[in-house]
Scaffold this active site. Structure first.
Site, mmCIF file in Angstrom:
data_model
loop_
_atom_site.group_PDB
_atom_site.id
_atom_site.type_symbol
_atom_site.label_atom_id
_atom_site.label_comp_id
_atom_site.label_asym_id
_atom_site.label_seq_id
_atom_site.Cartn_x
_atom_site.Cartn_y
_atom_site.Cartn_z
ATOM 1 N N GLY A 177 3.545 4.031 -3.228
ATOM 2 C CA GLY A 177 3.011 2.672 -3.247
ATOM 3 C C GLY A 177 2.597 2.269 -4.641
ATOM 4 N N ALA A 205 -3.648 -0.691 -5.031
ATOM 5 C CA ALA A 205 -4.223 0.647 -4.876
ATOM 6 C C ALA A 205 -3.358 1.687 -5.592
ATOM 7 C CB ALA A 205 -4.373 0.983 -3.390
ATOM 8 N N GLY A 207 1.231 -1.051 -5.109
ATOM 9 C CA GLY A 207 0.394 -2.245 -5.005
ATOM 10 C C GLY A 207 -0.865 -2.024 -5.819
ATOM 11 N N ARG A 229 -14.181 -14.311 9.034
ATOM 12 C CA ARG A 229 -12.883 -14.651 9.620
ATOM 13 C C ARG A 229 -12.819 -14.475 11.122
ATOM 14 N NH1 ARG A 229 -9.349 -11.917 4.737
ATOM 15 N NH2 ARG A 229 -9.946 -13.559 3.281
ATOM 16 N N HIS A 254 -6.684 -14.008 10.577
ATOM 17 C CA HIS A 254 -7.214 -14.923 9.566
ATOM 18 C C HIS A 254 -7.188 -16.352 10.097
ATOM 19 C CE1 HIS A 254 -7.912 -16.881 5.769
ATOM 20 N NE2 HIS A 254 -7.945 -15.733 5.122
HETATM 21 C C1 FAD Z 1 -1.139 -13.671 1.971
HETATM 22 C C2 FAD Z 1 -2.249 -12.704 1.681
HETATM 23 C C3 FAD Z 1 -3.288 -13.068 0.840
HETATM 24 C C4 FAD Z 1 -4.333 -12.186 0.572
HETATM 25 N N1 FAD Z 1 -5.344 -12.568 -0.271
HETATM 26 C C5 FAD Z 1 -6.345 -11.710 -0.540
HETATM 27 C C6 FAD Z 1 -7.401 -12.078 -1.422
HETATM 28 O O1 FAD Z 1 -7.438 -13.172 -1.951
HETATM 29 N N2 FAD Z 1 -8.375 -11.158 -1.660
HETATM 30 C C7 FAD Z 1 -8.375 -9.925 -1.096
HETATM 31 O O2 FAD Z 1 -9.288 -9.140 -1.361
HETATM 32 N N3 FAD Z 1 -7.367 -9.550 -0.279
HETATM 33 C C8 FAD Z 1 -6.351 -10.400 0.018
HETATM 34 N N4 FAD Z 1 -5.348 -10.013 0.849
HETATM 35 C C9 FAD Z 1 -5.272 -8.609 1.283
HETATM 36 C C10 FAD Z 1 -4.720 -7.757 0.141
HETATM 37 O O3 FAD Z 1 -3.728 -8.469 -0.535
HETATM 38 C C11 FAD Z 1 -4.124 -6.432 0.622
HETATM 39 O O4 FAD Z 1 -4.984 -5.799 1.512
HETATM 40 C C12 FAD Z 1 -3.892 -5.500 -0.576
HETATM 41 O O5 FAD Z 1 -3.170 -6.154 -1.584
HETATM 42 C C13 FAD Z 1 -3.180 -4.234 -0.155
HETATM 43 O O6 FAD Z 1 -2.926 -3.481 -1.314
HETATM 44 P P1 FAD Z 1 -2.332 -2.008 -1.237
HETATM 45 O O7 FAD Z 1 -2.152 -1.557 -2.627
HETATM 46 O O8 FAD Z 1 -3.173 -1.201 -0.325
HETATM 47 O O9 FAD Z 1 -0.922 -2.176 -0.505
HETATM 48 P P2 FAD Z 1 0.376 -3.079 -0.863
HETATM 49 O O10 FAD Z 1 0.124 -4.064 -1.918
HETATM 50 O O11 FAD Z 1 0.862 -3.580 0.475
HETATM 51 O O12 FAD Z 1 1.398 -2.058 -1.444
HETATM 52 C C14 FAD Z 1 2.074 -1.124 -0.648
HETATM 53 C C15 FAD Z 1 3.002 -0.331 -1.516
HETATM 54 O O13 FAD Z 1 3.470 0.778 -0.773
HETATM 55 C C16 FAD Z 1 4.876 0.881 -0.881
HETATM 56 N N5 FAD Z 1 5.344 1.530 0.341
HETATM 57 C C17 FAD Z 1 4.944 1.304 1.612
HETATM 58 N N6 FAD Z 1 5.567 2.142 2.450
HETATM 59 C C18 FAD Z 1 6.380 2.906 1.701
HETATM 60 C C19 FAD Z 1 7.274 3.960 1.990
HETATM 61 N N7 FAD Z 1 7.461 4.400 3.246
HETATM 62 N N8 FAD Z 1 7.957 4.518 0.966
HETATM 63 C C20 FAD Z 1 7.779 4.087 -0.320
HETATM 64 N N9 FAD Z 1 6.922 3.107 -0.647
HETATM 65 C C21 FAD Z 1 6.244 2.523 0.358
HETATM 66 C C22 FAD Z 1 5.363 -0.530 -1.081
HETATM 67 O O14 FAD Z 1 6.616 -0.517 -1.700
HETATM 68 C C23 FAD Z 1 4.244 -1.073 -1.986
HETATM 69 O O15 FAD Z 1 4.518 -0.721 -3.317
HETATM 70 C C24 FAD Z 1 -4.321 -10.905 1.154
HETATM 71 C C25 FAD Z 1 -3.280 -10.533 2.004
HETATM 72 C C26 FAD Z 1 -2.273 -11.436 2.280
HETATM 73 C C27 FAD Z 1 -1.206 -11.042 3.263
#
Ligand code: FAD
Length: 642
Positions: free
Chosen positions: A48, A52, A50, A338, A274
């Protein structure tokens, strides 16, 4: 129906006790360190990229570890985090409006309906202030006030302004910061970036997570990849509902495969709906669009006072409008959390007062704000969101109120982790939305970015060293477990391709999502959940008999990718419903119709359900392990925003 068994309770052994203010400091001090020269000998896989995963990979590489990063997109910067709009919380108290670390901690524990750990939430509030500094130093262009200080706005569940933002693109700007930090390390040779690779299995040897099996999504080749520890930062699973605000690719496969290998899955039924999304427009829609919560700072939510009022909004006089959030919740008004705002929208629509096609919508009106602040000021704050709304609906929100309706958005559940963010499989760490996290039964707005970045920049890089200090671990490449894990992936892909039925993957996913939304959405009942479990099982069986996956496995095949993800969604959906059925209380986003106060608010049963439900995969009935939650600082009370 005997749906699950009850196992031994579980405890967070990494959690420190004592004064909450110094717990994190003491835990860090107690953790073993790895000296800089030895870090080069240790490899960490991060799944991942993102907020995190990106922040974790950059920080671990900066510290000197060898990092191998994976994502299924074509670039790390396309992770779903890029979609985050409204902002990120931090207890900086720049507004001098009464904010503090303690208040952010308090708001988050209360907002989560007392289903999160106090220690974790306190640490999150403490680290929130460091995150903003880190991001500013990276050059993230947060909005600023006239005098140059960082600007803030309010989000739901808080009476202070602590949300830092970059217009309606906060996620994108933060991700560019993390991505650039990663790119620097990629260029330096410390991160090996593997885009367009999907993790399909976890490799566990001698009880430790030692690698993953991945499929190269372009060539189709399947390979086993090794490390001393594995970090999952694979995001949330809201797409189990088919329609959600998540990016289409978001899925549960990485965490579900780890769950099947022994990692407990916690609170799967805690999903967030939401309140401010653009309503569904037709049966062929495949995605829903969020209108950021930040809009509730200035937009007023209302419906006509009487049912079946088909007049245009401009023709409905003030005294025939019901600004129901302001009326029912005068202290928080349009900024209630929410779960509360979503249920209130559902209630007014159930009363026949909803607006737009099918009566499934409520107004979010900016007329007052435009009158008060001027169109220019509203445009400066929310311009890109207004533009997005207009492009999708064809209506100009500067002139007519937006129509909004609740939709699935975020998942508070995820893999169970201890205070160190380590799962029940040693060496497997889980961060960001993928873990069951610090948000309890309901996440407050702008707290996901805060948690993902706290995990990636600050928590994990400290706690993982405690584990890695025992490494490097022996070479496992010729161990039988590795060959078995790889073969399991190959067999499963072959099986998906060989069904050769007559229904598309999407048609199954859509039907599954419909069942989930209908029976496990905003309101859940014993009868509905029991029915859903039967329907999911029937549909799951049908999937393996009738799914049609065209093409082969030796090429780019997006149908095959989707099929594997939907197969995992089926298994997860069943567990979500079992979890929702067993939790005979309402808490946050989990609203059981049988458990409500006389005025329709969620009614918790702390004596019976004041625990985290951590589920073990057995291949047959899941086993429930409960982790008791104790509250020494914020004592559970009826959550009121009135
Ligand atoms: C439209 C929208 C708006 C939002 N706005 C806000 C906001 O304003 N403020 C806030 O605090 N939160 C907000 N959120 C929530 C927030 O964006 C997410 O909770 C957060 O970005 C998740 O980050 P992450 O790094 O955990 O995962 P993600 O950003 O979802 O990243 C997941 C990563 O894992 C990788 N991955 C997944 N499965 C696999 C696999 N099997 N093999 C290889 N790679 C894989 C993907 O390729 C990606 O790189 C929002 C959510 C949405 C949907």
């Amino acid at each position: 129906m005997h749906l699950f068994d009850v196992g031994e309770p579980i405890r967070d052994r990494a959690a420190p006790d004592g004064e909450i203010e110094t717990r994190w400091e003491r835990r860090r001090f107690g953790a073993r360190l790895v000296n800089p020269a030895n870090r080069r000998k240790l490899t960490v896989i991060v799944v991942g990229t993102g907020l995190a995963g990106g922040s974790a990979a950059a920080t671990l590489a900066e510290a000197g570890y060898r990092v191998r990063s994976y994502c299924y997109q074509d670039s790390p910067r396309r992770a779903h985090s890029i979609a985050a709009q409204g902002g990120i919380n931090a207890a900086k108290n720049y507004r001098n409006d009464g904010d503090s670390i303690y208040r952010l901690f308090y708001d988050t524990v209360k907002g989560g309906d007392f289903r999160a750990r106090e220690s974790n939430v306190y640490r999150l509030a403490q680290l929130s202030v460091n995150i903003v500094d880190q991001c500013v130093a990276q050059g993230v262009p947060f909005a600023r006030e006239y005098g140059g200080l960082l600007d803030n706005r309010s989000f739901g569940g808080a009476q202070v302004s602590r949300t830092f933002y970059a217009r309606g693109q906060t996620g994108q700007q933060l991700l560019l910061g993390a991505y650039q930090a990663m790119e620097r390390q990629i260029a330096a040779g410390n991160i090996e970036m593997n885009a367009r690779h999907e993790m399909l299995e976890l490799i566990v040897v001698d009880g430790r997570a030692r690698g993953i099996v991945v499929r190269d999504l372009v060539t189709g080749s399947v390979s086993a990849e090794f490390a001393d520890a594995v970090v999952l930062a694979s995001g949330g699973y809201g797409n189990v509902f088919f329609l959600s605000t998540n990016a289409k690719g978001c899925n549960v496969t990485a965490t579900w495969r780890a769950h099947r290998k022994g990692a407990l899955f916690a609170n799967p039924c805690f999903t967030q709906i939401h309140p401010t999304c653009i309503p569904e427009s037709g049966t062929h829609q495949s995605k829903l669009t969020l209108m950021s919560e930040s809009l509730r700072n200035d937009g007023r939510v209302w419906v006509p006072s009487r049912a079946s009022d088909s007049r245009q909004p401009a023709d409905i006089p003030e005294d025939e409008r019901d600004y129901y959030l302001e009326r029912i919740y005068p202290s928080f008004g349009n900024l209630v959390p929410r779960d509360i705002a979503s249920r209130a929208a559902k209630h007014v629509c159930d009363e026949g007062r909803g607006v737009g096609p099918g009566g499934l919508g409520v107004y979010l009106d900016f007329a007052d704000a435009i009158r008060r602040l001027g169109r220019g000021a509203v445009e400066a704050k929310y311009g890109n969101l207004f533009e997005m709304y207009q492009r999708i609906t064809g209506e100009d929100p500067y002139v007519v109120p937006m129509r909004i309706y609740p939709a699935v958005h975020y998942t508070m559940g995820g893999l169970w982790v201890d205070y160190d963010l380590q799962s029940t499989i040693p060496g497997l760490f889980v961060i960001g939305e993928a873990n069951f996290s610090d948000h309890g039964a309901n996440r407050l707005g702008a707290s996901a970015l805060m948690q993902g970045l706290a995990d990636g920049y600050f928590v994990l890089p400290n706690t993982i060293s405690n584990y890695l200090a025992a490494g490097p671990f022996p070479d496992i490449s010729d161990r039988a477990e590795v060959a078995r894990a790889r073969q399991a992936v190959v067999d499963r892909l072959d099986r998906l391709l060989s069904v050769d039925g007559d229904r598309t993957v999407d048609s199954f996913h859509r039907e599954l999502g419909h069942v989930m939304w209908e029976y496990c959405g905003m309101e859940r009942t014993e009868e509905g959940l029991t029915k859903a479990i039967g329907l999911i099982r029937g549909l799951h069986d049908e999937f393996w008999q009738r799914v049609k996956v065209p093409g082969t496995g030796e090429q780019l095949n997006q149908n095959l990718e989707k099929a594997g993800r939907v197969a995992d969604f089926f298994e997860l959906a069943e567990l979500i419903c079992i979890d929702a059925l067993h939790r005979r209380e309402s808490a946050g986003g989990h609203f059981r119709a049988e458990s409500q106060t006389p005025d329709g608010e969620a009614l918790r049963h702390d004596d019976e359900f004041g625990y985290v439900a951590a589920w073990e995969f057995t291949g047959d009935r899941p086993v429930l392990h409960s982790e008791d939650l104790t509250f020494e600082y914020v004592h559970p009370s009826t959550r009121s925003y009135k």
